[in-house]
Design an enzyme around this catalytic site. Sequence first.
Site, PDB file in Angstrom:
ATOM      1  CB  THR A   1      -0.839   0.084   1.183  1.00 27.01           C
ATOM      2  OG1 THR A   1       0.113   0.466   2.353  1.00 27.01           O
ATOM      3  CG2 THR A   1      -1.575  -1.314   1.334  1.00 27.01           C
TER       4      THR A   1
ATOM      5  CE  LYS B   1       7.736   5.734  -3.181  1.00 29.31           C
ATOM      6  NZ  LYS B   1       7.068   4.565  -4.030  1.00 29.31           N
TER       7      LYS B   1
ATOM      8  CD  GLU C   1      16.366  -3.317  -4.012  1.00 28.41           C
ATOM      9  OE1 GLU C   1      16.680  -2.381  -4.339  1.00 28.41           O
ATOM     10  OE2 GLU C   1      17.381  -4.048  -3.476  1.00 28.41           O
TER      11      GLU C   1
ATOM     12  CB  VAL D   1      14.771   3.148  -4.458  1.00 28.37           C
ATOM     13  CG1 VAL D   1      15.569   4.045  -5.597  1.00 28.37           C
ATOM     14  CG2 VAL D   1      14.293   3.817  -3.333  1.00 28.37           C
TER      15      VAL D   1
ATOM     16  CB  ALA E   1       9.816  -1.192  -9.706  1.00 30.77           C
TER      17      ALA E   1
ATOM     18  CG  LEU F   1      15.592  -1.599 -11.718  1.00 30.37           C
ATOM     19  CD1 LEU F   1      16.087   0.272 -12.105  1.00 30.37           C
ATOM     20  CD2 LEU F   1      16.118  -2.109 -12.912  1.00 30.37           C
TER      21      LEU F   1
ATOM     22  CD  GLU G   1       3.628   5.819  -5.472  1.00 32.62           C
ATOM     23  OE1 GLU G   1       2.839   5.683  -4.670  1.00 32.62           O
ATOM     24  OE2 GLU G   1       4.457   5.313  -5.631  1.00 32.62           O
TER      25      GLU G   1
ATOM     26  CG  ASP H   1       7.383   8.270  -5.506  1.00 27.99           C
ATOM     27  OD1 ASP H   1       7.053   7.795  -4.796  1.00 27.99           O
ATOM     28  OD2 ASP H   1       7.642   7.659  -6.750  1.00 27.99           O
TER      29      ASP H   1
ATOM     30  CE  LYS I   1      10.371   5.845  -6.546  1.00 27.29           C
ATOM     31  NZ  LYS I   1       9.924   5.762  -7.653  1.00 27.29           N
TER      32      LYS I   1
END
Length: 814
Positions: A555, A579, A606, A609, A611, A613, A667, A678, A682
């Site tokens: 969420t 986040k 993880e 930041v 997705a 990666l 988002e 956002d 990150k």
Amino acid sequence: MQVLKFGGTSVASAENIRKSLAIVAKAAEQGPVVMVVSALGGTTDGVIGAGRAAEQANEDFREALQQLEERHVTAAHDLLGADAQHSAIAHVQAQFDELKQLCDGIFALGELSNRTLDRLMSYGELLSSQLIATAAQAYGLDAVWADARQLIRTNSRFGMAEVDMGTTEKQVAEFRGNQSANVWVVPGFIAADAHGAATTLGRGGSDYTAALLAAALGAEKLEIWTDVSGMMTADPRLVRGARPIARISYQEAMELSHFGAKVLYPPTIQPVMRRGIPLWIKNTFAPDDYGTLVEVAPPRTPAVVQGISSIGNLTLLNLEGSGMVGIPGFSKRLFEALARERINVILITQSSSEHSICVGVNAQDAGLAKIAVDEEFAVEIAAGRIEPLRPEADLAIVALVGENMKDHPGISGKLFGALGQNGVNIRAIAQGASEKNISTVIRAADVRKAINVLHEAFFEATKKQVNLFILGPGNVGSKLLEQLARQQPHLLEKMGLQVRVVAIANSRHCLVDENGLDLTAWPDELAAAPAQSLDDFTQLIIGRNLRNSIFVDVTANPAAAGIYAALLEKSVAIVACNKVAASSEYAHYARLKSLSKEFNASYLFETNVGAALPVIGTLNDLTRSGDVVRRMEAVLSGTLNFVFNHYDGTRPFAEVVRQAQAEGYTEPDPRLDLSGTDVARKILILAREAGQAMEMSDIEINGFLPPACLEGDVEAFYAQMAAHEAHFRALYDEAAAGGKRLKFVARYADGRASVGLQTVAPGHDLYDLRGKDNVVLFYTDRYVDQPLVVKGAGAGAEVTASGVFADIIRAARL
């Protein structure tokens, strides 16, 4: 001579009695058999209840006895033919007439002494054994009923009498010499003192009766017939994967039976162990199963641990004080005080400093123990040399048992590590010098989890059960559930991970199944599931107390991030797509990281930041290996990269943003992406993971949206973007005129961070970034001129779900 004992479930009905007699008939083909029987299942509790009711002047005892009588009469009808029924039923009725008279006396006196209670309890075994003896004769067996009160002599300690083995052996020998029958049917549990008064051998005493007779007769073997196929590696009611133990030593069986293995009554083993008589534990309802053979020297096996068992209802008594140090006699006085009150000590441990002694007792004895010990040490307590006895309740013992543990270093470490990783706190430890038993005292509420964790560690090395609680089955969450459903067989086969989704919750409903949800049917089932608040969901996770639990937050809800600390403190791992927590106040972020270490619970984010990666993972690897991150430059918004890669002035900017939202790149509120908030979160998270104690207010946000776009709701946002199309077109035209592209860039260097829209010229590392891709450039002490680059798709439900999935597997394997 063979001795076969049949428990309450084995004689609970006419059908079960017939099965037991069939087993006896087969054994009798090999030689004489002593058949020891318990009362019909539930009878002993029934007569005790009737006696207690009579003592309290409650006339319900009459109805209770009537129901028990009807049950025995029914069993006689079902078990016997017409010829044998009449006398058997008449005998049952006569026995119950005596029982009623006895209870009438208890009712009149308002008193139930231990002696009277023993006599009352003896009727259960007397009734069953006489009925079964009649049935054995009717079935053609050469059978005789033998009264255990004439065979087994005890003292007059009513309730749990002590056996006079010498007299017992003489009486058994005399009976044997006067009998030619091939089958003796003997009531278990009961005996008699020197005056002929009925005594009992304690609950579970039918096993003891069988062992005493086996020892007195020098039997070839003793068989305990019950409703499970032998002793198990753990209690099957608590551990689904528990399996029978084929062969076990007397010493191991003693340890397991003492620590709660319900198929065997602890004193049973002693008489046959002294004589070296093999003891079989068999299943009446699956007689062909091998069961468990208990013997003097079983063949050596590779198994280090034979079984895991537990004792509940425990209280620890802690005697502490500096006045104990170096003073002889404190332990002696403690144990004497307990012994005077006939309080059994289950576990003992003492610190090497001699500052404290800790013993475990049954919880019901704790109050009396405190009074006795405080009285014994009243002088020392008054002088302040020791503290008053401190009881600690609601505890249990979990024990590892195995002969081979003494030859294998690291068993204790594996035990403590497995419990610690699952948040099971150990209150006390005890281990004998023989190293056959390692006992740990834990909270009673943690017993199920602890036994499952240890069984998994010592008996299921190829499989680890992981229990997921998933919050937020939206775009990303539903993709995650699809991936889990698809990969479950692979994870079990290739990685030994049994990943179960125990609960799925959204803002309205919560679907729960402790055995694992069906991941193909969850949407409809969730819609019909009960309503549950976030607090309720938190308590559900904590209350279920399942091993290897992982809370998966898919969420963007600040309230969801607010429950992380409570879960980490219970050793529940956190996998967060959300986040909010990692970008909250630094003190809160640092606390969560600290709790993760303190309670051995992963906190992985993880997907905060990039997705799926491996951005945070790569950064962690750099810092853990001693590298220092000096600078980071990144495009961290798949949404903004998608928007600026697709906006060329031929379509309105607002339309491109709507497309990004429709394709699942933004988002839930796209203003978080386009305002730069956002991206700021990150780069803040990356800076913190690189070692900087930064706050959100430290991030410089250079926005590109007109202020009016951030007012009102989401629809007002789109309307304002449409109204300011000229502004967005001007940004694009200016970049295009110089042969450049628009990129929303995050930068970190020397403890400072910023985000903002920039024009990027050809040849720059960010220029050719396409679609929804993200990229992070790490400049470190090792990567000075050429950065370490992590690049790839950084948005989309499928990709993000795969990143959450990867974090789940990382948490599961720790």
